[in-house]
Structure formats: structure tokens, C-alpha cells
Scaffold this motif. Structure first.
Motif, PDB file in Angstrom:
ATOM      1  N   ILE A   1       0.826  -1.327  -0.036  1.00 53.92           N
ATOM      2  CA  ILE A   1      -0.011  -0.005  -0.014  1.00 53.92           C
ATOM      3  C   ILE A   1       0.948   1.154   0.035  1.00 53.92           C
ATOM      4  O   ILE A   1       1.765   1.246   0.864  1.00 53.92           O
ATOM      5  CB  ILE A   1      -0.860  -0.138   1.135  1.00 53.92           C
ATOM      6  N   LYS A   2       0.656   1.902  -0.939  1.00 56.43           N
ATOM      7  CA  LYS A   2       1.284   3.367  -1.027  1.00 56.43           C
ATOM      8  C   LYS A   2       0.485   4.489  -1.035  1.00 56.43           C
ATOM      9  O   LYS A   2      -0.409   4.579  -2.040  1.00 56.43           O
ATOM     10  CB  LYS A   2       2.252   3.266  -2.166  1.00 56.43           C
ATOM     11  N   PRO A   3       0.806   5.508   0.030  1.00 57.26           N
ATOM     12  CA  PRO A   3      -0.099   6.880  -0.258  1.00 57.26           C
ATOM     13  C   PRO A   3      -0.138   7.355  -1.421  1.00 57.26           C
ATOM     14  O   PRO A   3       1.145   7.638  -1.947  1.00 57.26           O
ATOM     15  CB  PRO A   3       0.572   7.532   0.980  1.00 57.26           C
ATOM     16  N   GLN A   4      -0.958   7.894  -2.076  1.00 57.13           N
ATOM     17  CA  GLN A   4      -0.864   8.544  -3.285  1.00 57.13           C
ATOM     18  C   GLN A   4      -2.051   9.782  -3.457  1.00 57.13           C
ATOM     19  O   GLN A   4      -2.026  10.445  -4.482  1.00 57.13           O
ATOM     20  CB  GLN A   4      -0.980   7.670  -4.402  1.00 57.13           C
ATOM     21  N   ARG A   5      -3.123   9.721  -2.469  1.00 59.79           N
ATOM     22  CA  ARG A   5      -4.049  10.685  -2.462  1.00 59.79           C
ATOM     23  C   ARG A   5      -4.365  11.502  -1.235  1.00 59.79           C
ATOM     24  O   ARG A   5      -4.219  10.658  -0.303  1.00 59.79           O
ATOM     25  CB  ARG A   5      -5.232  10.053  -3.347  1.00 59.79           C
ATOM     26  N   THR A   6      -4.844  12.591  -1.287  1.00 59.22           N
ATOM     27  CA  THR A   6      -5.256  13.086  -0.004  1.00 59.22           C
ATOM     28  C   THR A   6      -6.634  13.393  -0.240  1.00 59.22           C
ATOM     29  O   THR A   6      -7.117  14.055  -1.212  1.00 59.22           O
ATOM     30  CB  THR A   6      -4.600  14.210   0.382  1.00 59.22           C
ATOM     31  N   VAL A   7      -7.638  13.282   0.700  1.00 59.76           N
ATOM     32  CA  VAL A   7      -9.040  13.400   0.648  1.00 59.76           C
ATOM     33  C   VAL A   7      -9.388  14.561   1.862  1.00 59.76           C
ATOM     34  O   VAL A   7      -8.890  14.611   2.758  1.00 59.76           O
ATOM     35  CB  VAL A   7     -10.038  12.287   0.933  1.00 59.76           C
ATOM     36  N   LEU A   8      -9.907  15.716   1.348  1.00 57.53           N
ATOM     37  CA  LEU A   8     -10.419  16.719   2.424  1.00 57.53           C
ATOM     38  C   LEU A   8     -11.728  16.657   2.560  1.00 57.53           C
ATOM     39  O   LEU A   8     -12.575  16.605   1.849  1.00 57.53           O
ATOM     40  CB  LEU A   8     -10.066  18.086   1.615  1.00 57.53           C
ATOM     41  N   GLU A  10     -14.869  17.677   5.931  1.00 54.27           N
ATOM     42  CA  GLU A  10     -15.054  18.612   6.990  1.00 54.27           C
ATOM     43  C   GLU A  10     -15.523  17.963   8.300  1.00 54.27           C
ATOM     44  O   GLU A  10     -16.177  16.732   8.229  1.00 54.27           O
ATOM     45  CB  GLU A  10     -16.504  19.498   6.270  1.00 54.27           C
ATOM     46  N   PRO A  11     -15.305  18.493   9.442  1.00 54.88           N
ATOM     47  CA  PRO A  11     -14.269  19.840   9.552  1.00 54.88           C
ATOM     48  C   PRO A  11     -12.852  19.824   9.377  1.00 54.88           C
ATOM     49  O   PRO A  11     -12.212  20.665   8.888  1.00 54.88           O
ATOM     50  CB  PRO A  11     -14.605  20.210  11.092  1.00 54.88           C
ATOM     51  N   SER A  12     -12.115  18.537   9.621  1.00 58.01           N
ATOM     52  CA  SER A  12     -10.956  18.542   9.366  1.00 58.01           C
ATOM     53  C   SER A  12     -10.299  17.449   8.279  1.00 58.01           C
ATOM     54  O   SER A  12      -9.371  17.554   7.953  1.00 58.01           O
ATOM     55  CB  SER A  12      -9.903  18.287  10.724  1.00 58.01           C
ATOM     56  N   LEU A  13     -11.447  16.666   8.053  1.00 58.66           N
ATOM     57  CA  LEU A  13     -11.049  15.618   7.026  1.00 58.66           C
ATOM     58  C   LEU A  13     -12.064  15.721   5.809  1.00 58.66           C
ATOM     59  O   LEU A  13     -11.683  15.348   4.647  1.00 58.66           O
ATOM     60  CB  LEU A  13     -11.270  14.251   7.509  1.00 58.66           C
ATOM     61  N   PHE A  14     -13.250  16.134   5.993  1.00 62.40           N
ATOM     62  CA  PHE A  14     -14.373  16.107   4.717  1.00 62.40           C
ATOM     63  C   PHE A  14     -14.696  17.669   4.439  1.00 62.40           C
ATOM     64  O   PHE A  14     -15.109  18.336   5.496  1.00 62.40           O
ATOM     65  CB  PHE A  14     -15.627  15.119   5.211  1.00 62.40           C
ATOM     66  N   LEU A  15     -15.192  17.858   3.518  1.00 62.57           N
ATOM     67  CA  LEU A  15     -15.703  18.690   3.079  1.00 62.57           C
ATOM     68  C   LEU A  15     -17.195  18.646   2.899  1.00 62.57           C
ATOM     69  O   LEU A  15     -17.636  17.954   2.300  1.00 62.57           O
ATOM     70  CB  LEU A  15     -15.491  19.534   1.846  1.00 62.57           C
ATOM     71  N   LEU A  16     -18.117  19.377   3.914  1.00 61.04           N
ATOM     72  CA  LEU A  16     -19.566  19.044   4.064  1.00 61.04           C
ATOM     73  C   LEU A  16     -20.203  20.424   3.679  1.00 61.04           C
ATOM     74  O   LEU A  16     -20.422  21.297   4.427  1.00 61.04           O
ATOM     75  CB  LEU A  16     -19.843  18.441   5.399  1.00 61.04           C
ATOM     76  N   PRO A  17     -21.023  20.220   2.455  1.00 60.68           N
ATOM     77  CA  PRO A  17     -21.676  21.591   2.240  1.00 60.68           C
ATOM     78  C   PRO A  17     -22.851  21.806   3.347  1.00 60.68           C
ATOM     79  O   PRO A  17     -23.458  21.123   3.583  1.00 60.68           O
ATOM     80  CB  PRO A  17     -22.396  21.317   0.795  1.00 60.68           C
ATOM     81  N   ALA A  18     -23.085  23.063   3.501  1.00 58.81           N
ATOM     82  CA  ALA A  18     -23.837  23.537   4.435  1.00 58.81           C
ATOM     83  C   ALA A  18     -25.353  23.035   4.089  1.00 58.81           C
ATOM     84  O   ALA A  18     -26.091  22.813   5.023  1.00 58.81           O
ATOM     85  CB  ALA A  18     -23.851  24.998   4.562  1.00 58.81           C
ATOM     86  N   ASP A  19     -25.722  23.003   2.916  1.00 55.83           N
ATOM     87  CA  ASP A  19     -27.175  22.726   2.563  1.00 55.83           C
ATOM     88  C   ASP A  19     -27.405  21.247   2.494  1.00 55.83           C
ATOM     89  O   ASP A  19     -28.363  20.712   2.240  1.00 55.83           O
ATOM     90  CB  ASP A  19     -27.362  23.110   1.171  1.00 55.83           C
ATOM     91  N   LYS A  20     -26.327  20.468   3.138  1.00 53.62           N
ATOM     92  CA  LYS A  20     -26.438  18.897   3.243  1.00 53.62           C
ATOM     93  C   LYS A  20     -26.617  18.640   4.613  1.00 53.62           C
ATOM     94  O   LYS A  20     -26.722  17.499   5.168  1.00 53.62           O
ATOM     95  CB  LYS A  20     -25.269  18.147   2.593  1.00 53.62           C
ATOM     96  N   GLY A  33     -19.240  14.426  -2.562  1.00 51.11           N
ATOM     97  CA  GLY A  33     -18.417  15.760  -3.035  1.00 51.11           C
ATOM     98  C   GLY A  33     -17.098  16.039  -2.314  1.00 51.11           C
ATOM     99  O   GLY A  33     -16.755  17.131  -2.559  1.00 51.11           O
ATOM    100  N   ALA A  34     -16.476  14.778  -1.855  1.00 45.97           N
ATOM    101  CA  ALA A  34     -15.063  14.928  -1.497  1.00 45.97           C
ATOM    102  C   ALA A  34     -14.087  15.416  -2.627  1.00 45.97           C
ATOM    103  O   ALA A  34     -14.404  15.049  -3.481  1.00 45.97           O
ATOM    104  CB  ALA A  34     -14.620  13.859  -0.750  1.00 45.97           C
ATOM    105  N   LYS A  35     -13.248  16.281  -1.906  1.00 44.80           N
ATOM    106  CA  LYS A  35     -12.253  16.927  -3.044  1.00 44.80           C
ATOM    107  C   LYS A  35     -10.978  15.900  -2.919  1.00 44.80           C
ATOM    108  O   LYS A  35     -10.665  15.619  -1.778  1.00 44.80           O
ATOM    109  CB  LYS A  35     -11.962  18.128  -2.586  1.00 44.80           C
ATOM    110  N   ILE A  36     -10.647  15.607  -3.734  1.00 42.99           N
ATOM    111  CA  ILE A  36      -9.452  14.583  -4.021  1.00 42.99           C
ATOM    112  C   ILE A  36      -8.087  15.260  -4.838  1.00 42.99           C
ATOM    113  O   ILE A  36      -8.464  15.915  -5.821  1.00 42.99           O
ATOM    114  CB  ILE A  36      -9.889  13.336  -4.953  1.00 42.99           C
TER     115      ILE A  36
END
Length: 627
Positions: A1-8, A10-20, A33-36
């Protein structure tokens, strides 16, 4: 297993849109809707990740410690906007120490990324940065700060070595008729000179060559060349002197009185080293005792090399020759005497001779005892807000016992082996103290914590304070319960209610084996009272039917379930057939719930990226191979 991507997220790991939010009340984290951010797997992109807000934008700093053939580097990735392109900062060739011959080939820059308390300045380290001294490489490690504009600040290396003290070396070379052929003699010089620390601090080592037979000839003086390339060029042009006599002791006397003199470049404060190379018994042995006594009086360290070619070719017993050259060599004879069968193989001992010359003062300790030379300072880092000081792990110090360095401004305090020796009580000197670091606080007092995952094979955590004399005082210690579990390789302090008092210390043992002999991993909970730990059990994690390495990464995150208490996320990078899983644990008014509240299933997010590729995780294997 080799790290190769970062997932953002909310609040510190995922982006969670306010309308959701209204659609996600039963969850801590939403994955839609995670940003990769993608990066090269071969670079170990994503091995370390830090949020990095600067003056205008929000960014992620992503370590890639194997970038550019393991020189390492750091990427910046934009959080805002639609772009998911990460830009490489190209820092590896700029992280240097003035007047030091650095080796950045495998330094693994970005293996460590740590913010200070403001969250704007960041420390990055390359623990395998090397320092070249002669033909030896040490690995003290190197660190540097990035300011909010991602500009590199001056690098520092607390364990940088003093390659040598001042050293004057005189080579006394037999050039009589019996030396045949001559080229191996110059080849010997050409292999010996590169092994000596001549440059970039060119005044450290100076070298002179005297050739002799009936009389002496100065090929070049101590102060003639202080640049290695010039010296090699001069050595390559030395031609044989010839002569019918071998007046060895006259040559030694000349060297001791003339070659080391101030008028010929000798320095009174420098160590004096003489190397005598000859292929025959001297014609002036009657002077031996007085000449050697004079050398001893001056403190000249002597190496004697007997070349047996002439004796072998003429079937002459070598006993007397060897005895004479041994009498020239300093004590202990076994370290200062060499013999070779013929001229052609003389160059084969040049490297060994260079190392023995180097060991006279090369480590600053006059011997083979290594202290901080392989320390790898910066293997881990943690910022102490209360002390305004950076803790740096040095796992390779003291023959892999490890230690901790406290760096405040430009002043580094390196704790000696004796500071933790009684607590570690190790027999094999491989505790790797400093593998992980954190602090605990009761409001007024700050306690420092260091993990030693190989201490007595089961791992250990040490809590200490530092007195005004900068001496550590051990407050408490905890040992792991299973051999090989790597207890203490991950540390995380938790202030659940944000009252500036540490409530819990979480200790990872990611290689903990369950009853099925699977490396399930385990995270232990300890309550904290005045720096004293009290075990409160462990977090419930993976089911145990596969290797998971649960606890290889542990982080405090903001209040996800909005109950007013901080939460914790724990990584299990090998779970789900190596795809990786994270577990979320919620804080409450009495601590941290041991049962996870959510295991975000993000596989669908990555489905179109996953062919022959893996999730980002923090890899214990990478840290292990650094050691």
C-alpha cells in the motif's frame, strides 16, 4: 500500500456543504462531494498532511518523502476553488547547512511536517539528510521552517557533526630502487586523499608528502594545498626518487622536525599524524629509539605500512621488516600497523587507513563510539505552545536507543543517553526513543511525552519534565503488553472540553496481534493526573479478521457531533483489503467513548480512481525502513 491521494473532508477531513447538513444528522461525516488530490504513488505522496491557512487562502501541505529518488519534497494543495492540482514546492536542493558537505540523496524531506501553535508556520524535516566527513557519511537529520507564504527559512541540524579537529598529516614515502613498480605508490595516495576531510572547510586537514631513500625530498608542504582536487593533481605527478639506501629513520626525524614546523605549514594546535610506507629494513635503524622518542614527545600519531613485494620476489624472510615497521607504529599496534604482499595491492588499504586516521578526531570522541552521528533528528516533531519550543525525535541516537532534542530558537538541548537509560532499561540499545512525541498539561505544568516502540521489544512511553538546569526528570512510564506491537509509535493527547488541561493520552500499538495472529492494532486510553498515567482500557476498532494496523494514525479533530467536546479519528490503513478505513470516536463530558460512532465508507468516492491504486494512509513500513 502506498499513499498517493489526499482526501479533504469537513471539519478537518471532509468537506460538508452547508445545504447537506439537514440530510446528515445521523452521521459525523459526510462523504459526498469529497475533494481529491492525486499525487505520484512512488513519491509516497500523502505520507504526511497538514492544514495550512496562509494570509489569503486555505491550503493543505502534503509530504512526499520519496520524491526525486527519496530526496523528498512537499506539495501545496488548494482547499478553496475547483482546482485539485497540487504544486510541488521543490525544496530539497535548498535545504542546506552553510560550510557543511551535505548529502540529500535519501533525506526523505517531508517525512515530518509539524505546525507551530499559530498554525501558520510549519516545520518540515528530512531525518535521513546526511553529512559527509571524508569518505564517511553521518545522518544527523535536517529541519527547516516554512513561513505562511511557503518560503523556506534557514535550515538547522542540532546533531551536526564536527568532522575533524585540526589535523596535519605527513606521508613519508619510500622511493628507493627496490620499490617496483612505482605507479601503485601514487595510486595509494590518490585513494587515500579522498578519504580525508579536505574541504569545504579546507583548513581542517592539511597534508604533506615526503619521499626518501638516501636523503629526503619534500614533494609538497602542509600549507601548499588545502583543496582536494589540487592535492590529487599534485600527487598524481610524483615520480620515483630512486636511491640505493633506505634511511627510514632519518626521513621520520626530518618529518617530525621540519614537515610539522610552522614554517612549513604546521599548526601547533593541530593533531599530528605520520604515515610511513616502506618496502625494506632501514639502513639507519641505530637511530630508531631516539627518533621514535622524539615523535612521542611531540605527540605524533604514526601509522606504519610494510610493503613485502621486494622481500617476496627475492625470497627474503619478512620477519625483521615487519618487526621494525611495527616498532614505528603507535600503540595499539593492531590499529596502526599494516602490511601488504606487494606494491600492486597497496591501494586496497587506503580506505581503511583513511577511516582510522579519521577516527582519531573524526567523531570528536577519539574512537568508534557513536553518539549522535546517526541520530536522524526530525524523525518526529511536536510543538510545545507553553514552552514555545519544538520537540524533535532522534531515533538513531546512541546506537538506536534514541533520544529527544528540545529546540528553542537557535538553541538545541540534546538529552544524553544517561537521561533515559535507567527508565528504558534496555539491553539491545534499540528502543527508538523519540519515534513519537507529544505533551500533556494540567494548566500550569507541561509534561513531555516520548514513545519508544522497540523498548524491551514491547514498547514504552516516557513522561518527563525539564528542570531549570535543562535536565529531564522522569515523572511516569508505561510499557506495552505485547512483544512487537510497537506500543508508543503513535501518541495523541486529548483535551476533551478545551479547558487547557489534558484529559487523555491515546497510545497506538498498530502491530498488536489478536488471537487470530492478525495485526489488528490497538489504541490504549490513559487518563492523566499531574503527568501520571492511569490505563482506562482501549478503543474498540476492527473486527479482527484481517490485518488492519489500527492506530497507526491518531488525530484530535473538532467537534463533529456538535455536543461541545472534541472528537478523535483513528486510521486503519490495511483494513478492507488494503484500501484503508478511518474510525471516528466522540468525546463527551467524561472523556472519550470507546465505541466508534462511524466508519465513513468512502470507497464509492474513489471508485473511478481505484484501479491498481490505494487510499492515502500513514505507513508504518515507511518509518520502519527509515531505521
Amino acid at each position: 500500500i502506498k499513499p498517493q491521494r489526499t482526501v479533504l473532508m469537513e471539519p478537518s477531513l471532509f468537506l460538508l456543504p452547508a445545504d447537506k447538513i439537514s440530510q446528515s444528522q445521523s452521521f459525523n461525516v459526510g462523504t459526498a462531494g469529497a475533494k481529491i488530490f492525486l499525487g505520484p504513488a512512488s513519491d509516497e505522496f500523502g505520507y504526511t498532511v497538514q492544514q495550512a491557512p496562509n494570509y489569503q487562502d486555505k491550503w493543505l501541505l502534503v509530504g512526499a518523502p520519496w520524491s526525486d529518488n527519496r530526496k523528498g519534497d512537499v506539495y501545496k494543495c488548494p482547499v478553496q476553488g475547483s482546482s485539485n492540482r497540487c504544486d510541488k514546492l521543490n525544496l530539497q536542493d535548498s535545504v542546506t547547512i552553510p560550510d557543511v558537505t551535505g548529502v540529500n540523496t535519501n533525506m526523505s524531506l517531508g517525512l515530518t511536517l509539524a505546525p507551530n501553535h499559530t498554525g501558520h508556520d510549519f516545520l518540515m524535516c528530512g531525518p535521513l539528510w546526511g553529512q559527509q566527513c571524508g569518505d564517511q557519511n553521518f545522518y544527523p537529520g535536517i529541519c527547516s521552517k516554512l513561513n505562511p507564504l511557503f518560503q523556506l527559512q534557514p535550515a538547522f541540524s542540532p546533531a551536526i557533526q564536527k568532522c575533524t579537529g585540526l589535523m596535519d598529516i605527513v606521508i613519508v614515502l619510500d622511493g628507493s630502487n627496490s620499490i617496483y613498480p612505482w605507479p601503485p605508490m601514487t595510486e595509494f595516495l590518490l585513494k587515500l586523499i579522498p578519504s580525508l576531510d579536505i574541504g569545504p572547510q579546507s583548513t581542517q586537514v592539511t597534508l604533506a608528502v615526503i619521499q626518501y631513500s638516501d636523503d629526503q625530498k619534500v614533494e609538497f608542504k602542509l600549507n601548499r594545498y588545502t583543496d582536494r582536487s589540487q592535492m590529487l593533481n599534485a600527487a598524481s605527478k610524483i615520480s620515483q626518487k630512486y636511491g640505493t639506501s633506505t634511511n627510514t629513520f632519518a626521513a621520520i626525524s626530518f618529518a617530525s622536525k621540519q614537515a610539522f614546523s610552522a614554517s612549513n605549514g604546521g599548526r601547533p594546535e593541530a593533531a599530528k599524524v605520520m604515515v610511513v610506507v616502506t618496502d625494506g629494513e632501514s639502513h639507519d635503524s641505530y637511530n630508531r629509539d631516539s627518533v621514535i622518542a622524539e615523535c612521542d614527545k611531540q605527540g605524533i600519531i604514526r601509522f606504519g605500512i610494510a610493503v613485502l613485494g621486494y622481500y617476496t620476489r627475492n625470497n627474503i624472510d619478512t620477519k625483521n621488516l615487519i618487526q621494525e615497521i611495527k616498532s614505528i607504529a603507535s600503540e595499539p599496534t593492531e590499529k596502526h600497523f599494516f602490511n601488504v604482499s606487494e606494491e600492486a595491492v597497496l591501494s586496497t588499504i587506503a580506505g581503511t587507513l583513511g577511516k582510522r586516521i579519521f577516527s582519531i578526531e573524526g567523531t570528536g570522541k577519539g574512537g568508534d563510539s557513536f553518539q549522535m552521528e546517526m541520530s536522524q533528528v526530525g524523525f518526529s516533531a511536536y510543538y510545545s505552545k507553553q514552552q514555545d519550543m519544538m520537540m524533535l525525535g532522534a531515533v538513531g541516537a546512541y546506537a538506536w536507543s534514541g533520544t529527544v532534542v528540545h529546540q528553542k530558537g537557535s538553541v538545541a538541548t540534546i538529552f544524553p543517553f544517561s537521561a533515559f537509560e535507567g527508565t528504558l532499561q534496555e539491553r539491545n540499545h534499540s528502543s527508538l526513543l523519540g519515534y513519537a512525541l507529544t505533551t500533556l498539561t494540567d494548566g500550569s505544568t507541561e509534561y513531555f511525552v516520548a514513545g519508544a516502540p522497540r523498548s524491551n521489544h514491547s514498547g514504552q512511553v516516557i513522561i518527563y519534565t525539564v528542570n531549570p538546569q535543562k535536565q529531564p526528570t522522569i515523572v511516569d512510564t508505561e510499557r506495552g503488553k505485547q512483544i512487537g506491537s510497537y506500543f508508543g509509535s503513535v501518541l495523541c493527547s486529548l483535551d476533551v472540553d478545551d479547558d487547557k488541561v489534558t484529559d487523555l493520552l491515546l497510545v497506538g500499538a498498530p502491530m498488536y496481534m489478536n488471537e487470530l495472529k492478525k495485526e489488528q492494532g490497538r489504541v490504549y486510553l490513559f487518563s492523566v493526573t499531574k503527568g501520571i498515567l492511569s490505563e482506562q482500557g482501549f478503543l474498540n476498532g476492527p473486527s479482527g479478521n484481517e490485518n488492519a494496523r489500527f492506530g497507526i494514525a491518531i488525530s484530535v479533530i473538532p467537534d463533529l457531533d456538535l455536543n461541545g467536546f472534541s472528537d478523535v479519528v483513528v486510521g486503519a490503513p490495511l483494513e478492507d483489503q488494503g484500501k484503508g478505513v478511518i474510525y471516528i470516536y466522540n468525546g463527551y463530558n467524561q472523556g472519550l467513548k470507546k465505541d466508534f460512532s462511524q466508519v465513513p465508507h468512502t470507497t464509492f468516492v474513489f471508485k473511478k480512481y481505484m484501479k491498481n491504486r490505494g487510499f492515502i494512509h500513514i505507513s508504518l513500513e515507511l518509518k520502519l525502513c527509515m531505521c
